[in-house]
Design an enzyme around this catalytic site. Structure first.
Site, short mmCIF file in Angstrom:
data_model
loop_
_atom_site.label_atom_id
_atom_site.label_comp_id
_atom_site.label_asym_id
_atom_site.label_seq_id
_atom_site.Cartn_x
_atom_site.Cartn_y
_atom_site.Cartn_z
N HIS A 39 0.84 -1.20 0.00
CA HIS A 39 0.00 0.00 0.00
C HIS A 39 0.87 1.25 0.00
CE1 HIS A 39 -3.55 -2.31 1.68
NE2 HIS A 39 -2.58 -3.06 2.15
N GLU A 121 2.38 -1.08 4.46
CA GLU A 121 2.12 0.30 4.05
C GLU A 121 3.44 1.03 3.88
OE1 GLU A 121 -0.78 1.89 3.51
OE2 GLU A 121 -2.33 0.75 4.57
N HIS A 160 -2.25 -2.78 -3.62
CA HIS A 160 -3.63 -2.65 -3.16
C HIS A 160 -4.58 -2.51 -4.35
CE1 HIS A 160 -6.37 -0.55 0.08
NE2 HIS A 160 -6.80 -1.74 -0.26
N ASP A 170 -3.40 2.62 -4.97
CA ASP A 170 -2.05 2.55 -4.40
C ASP A 170 -1.42 1.18 -4.58
OD1 ASP A 170 -4.18 1.89 -2.42
OD2 ASP A 170 -2.53 1.57 -1.02
#
Length: 195
Positions: A39, A121, A160, A170
């Site tokens: 992400h 992330e 993602h 993303d």
């Protein structure tokens, strides 16, 4: 030479900061880990280095800090790992537990990727190049995951956008997948550090 990260008995990544998030639960099957979802995130949107991603994942985000944060009222999300612009990794959820990162999603005909995916992330936006330190850290993390979970492979590392098309974009076009895959291939050829 820096020791390569590995996953310890509690399923935490060595060398990562640990900030346990309440936003997680048990997977339907603890050993069912077959996907890594990459992400991109900034809080507020487009701002780096605010420290607010951590606050979001810990449910301590002050929504009055920026007008764009109002949309996050009541949102409960997390990821297993967050890698900031300097390559510092923070782990919020042990890998065997279910982090809340992918939302409505599917991969390979399976719905609800959170059940079987690890969420990573990266501090970044769709259109800002990611940093060298982030690619370096991500490569080391992925190598540790491949060693710990042999069912994972480079083909099981996706964005993602791939698991939630039309809903998410993303990590975006600024993320260099070719660079990441080349780094993974190189690290896999060099093999694990003897220990």
């Amino acid at each position: 030479m820096e020791e390569r990260p590995h996953i310890d008995g509690g399923q935490w990544l060595t060398g990562a900061l640990v900030r346990p998030s309440p936003n997680c639960n048990d997977r339907p099957r603890e050993d069912d880990i077959g996907l890594v979802v990459i992400h991109g995130i900034t809080v507020p949107p487009g701002r780096f280095g605010t420290g607010l991603v951590e606050a979001l994942f810990l449910n301590t985000l002050d929504l009055t800090l920026h007008a764009a944060l109002a949309d996050l009222e009541g949102v409960r999300v997390s990821a297993h790992l967050f890698i900031d612009r300097g390559g510092v990794a923070t782990q919020f959820v042990p890998f065997h537990r279910r982090a809340w990162h992918a939302g409505v999603s599917s991969f390979g005909g399976r719905e609800n990727c959170n059940d079987f995916a690890i969420g990573i992330e990266l501090e970044g936006t769709d259109d800002s190049p990611y940093e060298h330190a982030q690619y370096e850290r991500l490569t080391g993390v992925l190598q540790a995951l491949f060693l710990r979970y042999p069912q994972l492979s480079p083909s099981r590392v996706v964005g993602h956008a791939e698991v939630a098309p039309g809903r998410k974009t993303d990590p975006g076009p600024a993320f260099d997948w070719q660079r990441l895959m080349a780094a993974i291939a190189t690290s896999r050829l060099s093999g694990p550090t003897p220990g």
